[in-house]
Scaffold this motif. Sequence first.
Motif, mmCIF file in Angstrom:
data_model
loop_
_atom_site.group_PDB
_atom_site.id
_atom_site.type_symbol
_atom_site.label_atom_id
_atom_site.label_comp_id
_atom_site.label_asym_id
_atom_site.label_seq_id
_atom_site.Cartn_x
_atom_site.Cartn_y
_atom_site.Cartn_z
ATOM 1 N N GLY A 59 0.991 -1.579 -0.326
ATOM 2 C CA GLY A 59 -0.141 -0.047 -0.093
ATOM 3 C C GLY A 59 0.738 1.143 -0.403
ATOM 4 N N PHE A 60 1.943 1.116 0.511
ATOM 5 C CA PHE A 60 2.928 2.393 1.038
ATOM 6 C C PHE A 60 3.563 2.952 -1.060
ATOM 7 C CE2 PHE A 60 2.906 1.496 5.177
ATOM 8 C CZ PHE A 60 2.877 2.374 5.821
ATOM 9 N N ALA A 61 4.125 1.366 -1.247
ATOM 10 C CA ALA A 61 4.990 2.030 -2.556
ATOM 11 C C ALA A 61 3.470 2.181 -3.813
ATOM 12 C CB ALA A 61 4.543 0.235 -2.828
ATOM 13 N N ASP A 62 2.585 1.730 -3.811
ATOM 14 C CA ASP A 62 0.943 1.765 -4.328
ATOM 15 C C ASP A 62 1.311 3.261 -4.301
ATOM 16 O OD1 ASP A 62 0.495 -0.673 -5.147
ATOM 17 O OD2 ASP A 62 -0.830 -0.729 -4.003
ATOM 18 N N ALA A 63 1.114 4.081 -3.050
ATOM 19 C CA ALA A 63 0.730 5.800 -2.476
ATOM 20 C C ALA A 63 2.155 6.561 -3.191
ATOM 21 C CB ALA A 63 0.785 5.786 -0.747
ATOM 22 N N ARG A 91 13.190 11.029 -3.732
ATOM 23 C CA ARG A 91 12.917 10.391 -2.568
ATOM 24 C C ARG A 91 11.739 8.961 -2.673
ATOM 25 N NH1 ARG A 91 16.054 9.879 1.857
ATOM 26 N NH2 ARG A 91 17.195 9.733 -0.211
ATOM 27 N N LEU A 92 10.949 9.197 -3.432
ATOM 28 C CA LEU A 92 9.977 8.950 -3.655
ATOM 29 C C LEU A 92 10.581 7.340 -5.078
ATOM 30 C CD1 LEU A 92 7.970 10.583 -2.139
ATOM 31 C CD2 LEU A 92 6.636 10.213 -3.881
ATOM 32 N N GLY A 93 11.513 7.488 -5.940
ATOM 33 C CA GLY A 93 11.851 6.364 -6.405
ATOM 34 C C GLY A 93 12.553 5.765 -5.274
ATOM 35 N N LEU A 94 13.665 6.637 -5.134
ATOM 36 C CA LEU A 94 14.613 5.367 -3.590
ATOM 37 C C LEU A 94 13.022 4.502 -3.195
ATOM 38 C CD1 LEU A 94 17.166 7.545 -2.892
ATOM 39 C CD2 LEU A 94 17.486 5.514 -3.869
ATOM 40 N N GLN A 95 12.523 5.219 -2.848
ATOM 41 C CA GLN A 95 10.858 4.211 -1.912
ATOM 42 C C GLN A 95 11.014 2.703 -2.701
ATOM 43 O OE1 GLN A 95 7.859 6.240 -0.418
ATOM 44 N NE2 GLN A 95 6.409 4.315 -0.211
ATOM 45 N N GLU A 97 12.251 1.856 -5.344
ATOM 46 C CA GLU A 97 13.663 0.949 -5.291
ATOM 47 C C GLU A 97 14.133 0.083 -4.099
ATOM 48 O OE1 GLU A 97 17.238 2.012 -6.842
ATOM 49 O OE2 GLU A 97 16.676 4.067 -7.331
ATOM 50 N N PHE A 98 13.650 0.106 -3.030
ATOM 51 C CA PHE A 98 13.736 -0.542 -2.141
ATOM 52 C C PHE A 98 12.389 -1.511 -1.703
ATOM 53 C CE2 PHE A 98 13.075 -0.601 2.915
ATOM 54 C CZ PHE A 98 14.725 -1.297 3.072
ATOM 55 N N GLN A 99 11.527 -0.645 -2.209
ATOM 56 C CA GLN A 99 10.579 -1.812 -2.380
ATOM 57 C C GLN A 99 10.586 -2.966 -3.046
ATOM 58 O OE1 GLN A 99 7.535 -1.941 -4.527
ATOM 59 N NE2 GLN A 99 6.102 -3.930 -3.316
ATOM 60 N N ALA A 100 11.251 -2.943 -4.361
ATOM 61 C CA ALA A 100 11.371 -3.882 -5.246
ATOM 62 C C ALA A 100 12.395 -4.589 -4.747
ATOM 63 C CB ALA A 100 11.985 -3.353 -6.868
ATOM 64 N N SER A 101 13.586 -4.414 -3.792
ATOM 65 C CA SER A 101 14.829 -5.471 -3.612
ATOM 66 C C SER A 101 14.322 -6.495 -2.458
ATOM 67 C CB SER A 101 15.869 -4.083 -2.929
ATOM 68 O OG SER A 101 15.230 -4.246 -1.507
ATOM 69 N N TYR A 245 23.560 -2.237 -0.067
ATOM 70 C CA TYR A 245 25.079 -1.255 0.315
ATOM 71 C C TYR A 245 24.814 0.145 -0.398
ATOM 72 C CZ TYR A 245 27.872 1.946 3.653
ATOM 73 O OH TYR A 245 28.704 2.552 4.930
ATOM 74 N N ALA A 246 25.161 0.001 -1.591
ATOM 75 C CA ALA A 246 24.833 1.005 -2.401
ATOM 76 C C ALA A 246 23.838 1.882 -2.277
ATOM 77 C CB ALA A 246 25.715 0.480 -3.936
ATOM 78 N N LEU A 247 22.294 1.235 -2.328
ATOM 79 C CA LEU A 247 20.777 1.574 -2.298
ATOM 80 C C LEU A 247 20.707 2.011 -0.878
ATOM 81 C CD1 LEU A 247 18.747 1.637 -3.435
ATOM 82 C CD2 LEU A 247 17.971 -0.733 -2.990
ATOM 83 N N ALA A 248 21.410 1.709 0.164
ATOM 84 C CA ALA A 248 21.112 2.118 0.840
ATOM 85 C C ALA A 248 21.630 3.486 2.003
ATOM 86 C CB ALA A 248 21.828 1.548 2.240
ATOM 87 N N SER A 249 23.271 3.889 1.012
ATOM 88 C CA SER A 249 23.661 4.870 1.416
ATOM 89 C C SER A 249 22.776 6.049 0.165
ATOM 90 C CB SER A 249 25.446 4.689 0.561
ATOM 91 O OG SER A 249 26.322 6.195 0.114
ATOM 92 N N ARG A 250 22.610 5.684 -1.026
ATOM 93 C CA ARG A 250 21.757 6.229 -1.560
ATOM 94 C C ARG A 250 20.532 7.125 -0.984
ATOM 95 N NH1 ARG A 250 20.031 3.648 -6.248
ATOM 96 N NH2 ARG A 250 18.657 6.065 -6.821
ATOM 97 N N ALA A 251 19.684 6.267 -0.312
ATOM 98 C CA ALA A 251 18.623 6.764 0.854
ATOM 99 C C ALA A 251 18.778 7.317 1.748
ATOM 100 C CB ALA A 251 18.078 5.080 0.981
#
Length: 564
Positions: A59-63, A91-95, A97-101, A245-251
């Motif tokens: 639901g958060f990803a859909d939002a 911010r939302l783009g990274l969110q 990406e994190f959900q897709a991971s 780690y690279a994704l987390a660092s960007r976030a």
Amino acid sequence: MNTTAPDNTAPARPHTAIDAVADAYTDTLIRLNPSFATELGLPGHETEYPDFSPAGLAGFADAARGALAALEGLEPADDVDAVTLDAMHERLGLQLEFQASGWDAAELNNIESPAQQIRAIFDLMPTDTAKHWEHIAGRAHHVAGAIDGYIESLRTAREDGKISAARQVRIVIEQATKHAAADGYFAKFAADARTGTGALPAPVQSALDAGTADARVAYSRLAGFLETELLPAAPARDAVGRERYALASRAFLGATVDLEETYAWGVEELDRIIAEQEMVAAQIRPGATVEEAKEILNQDPARQLQGTAALQAWMQGLSDKAVAELAGVHFEIPDVMKTLECRIAPTDEGGIWYTGPSEDFSRPGRMWWSVPAGEDTFTTWAETTTVFHEGVPGHHLQVATATYRRELLNKWRRSVCWTSGHGEGWALYAEKLMQELGYLKDPGDHMGMLDMQRMRAARVVFDIGVHLELAVPERWGSGDWTPDKGYGFLQQNLAISEGQLKFEFARYLGWPGQAPSYKVGQRLWEQIRAELAARPGFELKEFHTRALNIGSVGLDTLKRALLG
């Protein structure tokens, strides 16, 4: 609760189409995450929790997807809009990406995961009236549902091969078991319940007792699940590897950095800070080593505090002094922002943090100190800079300014958008700024600030080094980093108690990329200031006002906004 807006008479800018998208997205987040409403001090969601299950996460990803779709084709009406658009895409783009991971469903560590969030929200709930305690009792009854959703997500992530390291699982088992105990948090919370005028009405106390009993059972269930289902499958390896780690660092930064270059810079910065400490040690006693100088400071009765009550009173006094002296001179601090409460946290797990004011400032910003069990002696020289970091000119000034500027910033910019590298980088910048402004002339306070800066530089080296398994610098050993080598390295560079050290060590291993965001964020803040200072007409107070009025955005967004 006082629901009137803070006294802010500045003329409001027109509400734009981009503001409307941001505000609508914020309203959706409040609906999806009632705990967030409590953080903001908004009424109407006092007994609820977010859905921590896979469906809730979806639901958060859909939002986020919906908000990004709504922004398509919109053009900024002004510079404020341009920053909002930039920040929401980042911010939302990274969110997403994190959900897709898949790692969003697997979140579990010793400090910032649903295991802690479900309990910690009670710290922000008011307790003055019987009605407040009815809300607390209602939320306590819903702990079980929140825990069950969280277990479902952890189980789903496990089936996908995504499980936090065994070290983190064991720590959360211990935390959950303590919360479930007959003398744990929930039991004490109910037993000590009082309104501002005395004992709770019997029906309210009964509901609270039943709710907290349910919460204890739920945390016991979480501990059992972790012990029997998750721990046997959890990896022993703490390092998360380059991709994650690279994704987390960007976030955490809101910026992309070269990890190897940043690691090398961290090593150099650590060496530089140690050299400065050696100079200050000689001021404390000629010929003294850093360790000898700190021992002199530790043995100075004038720099010691005994007991948490003394710690709290000292924190409050220093914080109040900083606010009074900085307001109107170096920073714009409206009267409504001048109240900052310093509190001892109700847990003993370690850590120091800040929570922002409610939207209407009826709940002020607060600085929290979680004192590990058994610790009862504190040294002011080591902690002065922490008060500036968490309070003014650090987090309180930063967060409360964004909350206050309702005539300029939409709801998402004021209350939702938070980037660790921006926020923590500002707080470290604030520590150094206090030295620049003459507040750390005492060699002991100067040494304390350097100790904190040294800790943050060491975290860059440890965090990137251990998670990417890079080579240990010659000064600190040989071979590639391992957690055991890292612990010894932290012992040499973090001047904190053994209880705090163990907490921090586990935190860095379980929350990759977050700890370096402090020092790397400071580096990026200082680079932006240096570039602006080289331009004609630079004025420091104006820079601070302009930067803080942007709110907490990714550091690449901040750089574009300030440098043009």
